[in-house]
Design an enzyme around this catalytic site. Structure first.
Site, PDB file in Angstrom:
ATOM      1  N   ASP A   1       0.827  -1.210   0.000  1.00 47.36           N
ATOM      2  CA  ASP A   1       0.000   0.000   0.000  1.00 47.36           C
ATOM      3  C   ASP A   1       0.860   1.258   0.000  1.00 47.36           C
ATOM      4  O   ASP A   1       2.069   1.219   0.281  1.00 47.36           O
ATOM      5  CB  ASP A   1      -0.928  -0.001   1.213  1.00 47.36           C
ATOM      6  CG  ASP A   1      -2.310   0.551   0.899  1.00 47.36           C
ATOM      7  OD1 ASP A   1      -2.428   1.358  -0.039  1.00 47.36           O
ATOM      8  OD2 ASP A   1      -3.276   0.180   1.598  1.00 47.36           O
TER       9      ASP A   1
ATOM     10  N   ASP B   1     -10.479   1.745  -3.812  1.00 50.40           N
ATOM     11  CA  ASP B   1     -10.915   1.352  -2.478  1.00 50.40           C
ATOM     12  C   ASP B   1     -12.425   1.215  -2.392  1.00 50.40           C
ATOM     13  O   ASP B   1     -12.948   0.733  -1.392  1.00 50.40           O
ATOM     14  CB  ASP B   1     -10.451   2.383  -1.439  1.00 50.40           C
ATOM     15  CG  ASP B   1      -9.041   2.124  -0.947  1.00 50.40           C
ATOM     16  OD1 ASP B   1      -8.504   1.031  -1.223  1.00 50.40           O
ATOM     17  OD2 ASP B   1      -8.469   3.011  -0.286  1.00 50.40           O
TER      18      ASP B   1
END
Length: 681
Positions: free
Chosen positions: A428, A485
């Site tokens: 990430d 997301d």
């Protein structure tokens, strides 16, 4: 693509488009490319070369801006030195002896994917300061009225912008230090009349994971140029060698889909290095939206067992397993297992996952650090930027240009990967950088490259709050991207549809989210959520304990369908269809030999008309016959009261009919998906 040069000047592209006859007279073609001179102009037109030079009176943006070691401006003037070519590769080398500079243009062609990869390299006899270096500068077509570039935001990536050509420049610069949700480095230029499925189009992608700049300029004389490069002033230090990232370009005679298929094939077959070539893409389960930071071993084991029963083949442990990570304010960079949550380490969970027949993956955010962390307290100088900088998600970035920082991160990650049987890392990158810096990107590349060398069987997903770092540069080092997301199926439908202009199924993760989406608050039926995820590399990210018996059955059924078809789908082209109803977003996935296909027709809104309009397919054999079946016809609602033939069973029709009339589908509600399978007979 034909390049030509006058005398010793830099070359320019004098033709780029459909294949020319083998006996074309290129000298005549080059001369015929020249435009006229009239009043109010110079007595000769400066070339729109691969690097337009201010020193030759070029009237637009130059391709190179630099200063000498002492900061004084340089105005290079290059002359031909040599050319090197072999097996479809071409290097054109030019020099400026007075300024001690050498400029190289590197081209590589790929006949199978129809992609040309181009790069510009600048070398100097002493350190110089670079402000701007464009990759090889290419002309844009005159037969175009608009360009399509890509913007976006968190949970709303891959938004297409159509901008009309006009005198002046379309200038886009990303200075966030990563590829960015806001500035995907892609450009499509459709010629007049082009659609998804027909007409001419040109495609560009700049494969760089740091800040970048795009210039699309129409000169006063009407010529148009396209420039791509790193964002200005990203090279913070004087040096003797600079190079652009790879610029990937293609031309299509089959609309935007021709560009899309080229980019998809090139990324999948040439860019990505697969950890286990030939192994089908596994169905994911990611625990983030089920537990967030609340890790309890019995709960995770229960969830893993339920996910496996639904069809998951890989379990990914997300954020919260390390340090004292109970929320997003602390412990980033403290990459050691939290003994409060895992008193016996990760082994018991991993053993349970393996016992359920799944492989194990784990989340890291290696390039980031929380001020509230042991490492920041010990090494505050390892953070990039000023001490009083604005934080992003309660964190700073690590200074990846420092070898000691990369060594530290490597050691912590390698310890986890060496100790356990882990085959997947979700990598990430949850904040933008305090300033753009090319050394940061190169440092991140170096760390990933080192880990890939030492752990070649570990697959890596590029995630950056979703789609914030997706480009061919990071994809040289990773095998999967997290498009967004947002697990909102309706938003995903659109994001996936537009991202398919560049990305194939094999790399694009898509998960079935919770019944109530955590980022939009909307609720969707399990069938819609499952089929949207089945359009790409499928996975789940909900809490499986929330599923009732009906939802579990539907999810298991769609997952089984995806597993039965993934072997050919992961090698198929994703072709966007020109739906006559604006409420429909439809695509056709088809392998290169065209022996079969699947069509996903998602309805994102209420149609203006009562009955569905026919949906034309594309790229079929007009003379062939196809067996076509609506495989989820039992989902037709009660308000679908008629008897369209596809509700009754398969039909056999010609490719001509499918492409020129199209499929008449049953009526359906918004936020639903029809799925059609086709087989060439």
């Amino acid at each position: 693509m034909v390049l030509a040069a006058r005398g010793h000047c830099l070359p320019q592209v004098v033709y780029w488009g459909a294949p020319l006859p083998a006996d074309e007279d290129l000298e005549t073609l080059a001369r015929a490319h020249a435009i006229d001179v009239t009043g109010g102009m110079l007595d000769a037109n400066p070339d729109l070369s691969l690097c337009p030079e201010a020193s030759r009176s070029f009237p637009g943006q130059p391709g190179l801006i630099l200063r000498d070691t002492d900061g004084s401006p340089l105005l290079p003037k290059f002359a031909f030195l040599r050319d090197d070519s072999a097996d479809g590769d071409l290097d054109l080398v030019y020099s400026d002896e007075a300024n001690g500079l050498t400029l190289t243009f590197r081209f590589q062609r790929d006949i199978e994917t129809r992609i040309i990869t181009a790069k510009t390299i600048l070398e100097a006899t002493r350190p110089v300061h670079l402000h701007w270096l464009a990759g090889p500068v290419l002309p844009a077509p005159q037969q175009s009225e608009e360009m399509i570039d890509v913007s976006g935001r968190w949970c709303g990536e891959f938004q297409l912008n159509r901008t009309a050509w006009s005198p002046g420049i379309r200038y886009r610069e990303n200075r966030t230090g990563r590829t960015g949700h806001e500035h995907f480095p892609g450009l499509l230029i459709p010629c007049i009349g082009a659609t998804n499925t027909q007409g001419e189009a040109y495609g560009f992608h700049y494969g760089w994971s740091g800040g970048h700049r795009m210039i699309a300029e129409e000169l006063p004389d009407g010529r148009r140029q396209i420039q791509w490069g790193h964002a200005a002033r990203m090279e913070t230090n004087a040096d003797t060698r600079f190079e652009s990232a790879s610029l990937y370009v293609t031309y299509s005679q089959t609309g935007l889909n021709g560009c899309a298929a080229s980019f998809q094939r090139h990324l999948r077959d040439r860019i990505v290095t697969w950890t286990k070539p030939g192994v089908p893409r596994p169905v994911h389960y990611n625990c983030w939206e089920a537990v967030y930071f609340d890790h309890k071993l019995p709960v995770l084991k229960d969830i893993a067992s339920r996910a496996a029963k639904l069809g998951a083949e890989r379990f990914v442990l997300d954020d919260g397993w390390f340090g004292n990570r109970d929320d997003d304010t602390r412990s980033l960079s403290d990459w050691e297992v939290d003994p409060r949550k895992y008193p016996d380490g990760l082994g018991p969970l991993i053993d349970h996952v393996h016992a359920e027949g799944m492989t194990f993956g784990i989340w890291f955010e290696p390039e980031m650090i929380n001020p509230d962390s042991d490492i920041h307290r010990a090494h505050p100088d390892w953070a990039l930027g000023a001490e009083d900088q604005t934080l992003g998600r309660q964190q700073k970035a690590m200074n990846m240009a420092l070898p000691e920082v990369r060594d530290f991160i490597y050691d912590r990650m390698a310890a986890i990967l060496s100790r356990h049987e882990i085959d997947y890392v979700k990598w990430d990158h949850n904040r933008v950088l305090p300033m753009p810096d090319a050394d940061q990107t190169r440092g991140s590349y170096a760390l990933i490259d080192r880990l890939r060398t030492d752990f070649p069987n570990v697959e890596i997903e590029s995630c950056a709050s979703g789609g914030g770092r997706i480009d061919f540069g990071i994809m040289k080092r990773t095998q999967r991207v997290w498009l967004s997301d947002s697990n909102d199926a309706l938003e995903r439908l659109r994001i996936q549809h537009d991202a398919a202009l560049f990305l194939p199924l094999a790399v694009a993760g898509s998960h079935v989210g919770p019944r109530r989406c955590h980022t939009s608050g909307r609720m969707f039926d399990i069938s819609f959520r499952a089929w949207v995820a089945a359009q790409r590399h499928m996975g789940f990210e909900m809490d499986p304990r929330e599923l009732n018996a009906h939802e579990a059955a539907v999810l298991s059924e769609v997952t089984s369908w995806w597993k039965r078809n993934r072997d050919w789908m992961q090698h198929a082209d994703i072709l966007r269809l020109d739906a006559s109803d604006p409420a429909i977003m439809a695509e056709q996935q088809m392998p290169r030999d065209g022996h079969r296909f699947v069509v996903f027709a998602g309805k994102g809104a209420t149609s203006a008309q009562i009955a569905p309009r026919p949906l034309r397919l594309t790229s079929l054999d007009p003379a062939a016959r196809y067996r076509v079946e609506l495989i989820n016809r039992n989902n037709a609602p009660a308000l679908s009261r008629g008897h369209p033939i596809l509700k009754e069973g398969p039909i056999e029709v010609s490719g001509t009919w499918l492409m020129h009339h199209g499929l008449t589908l049953p009526w359906h509600f918004p936020d639903t998906m029809w799925v059609i399978e086709g087989h060439r007979l």
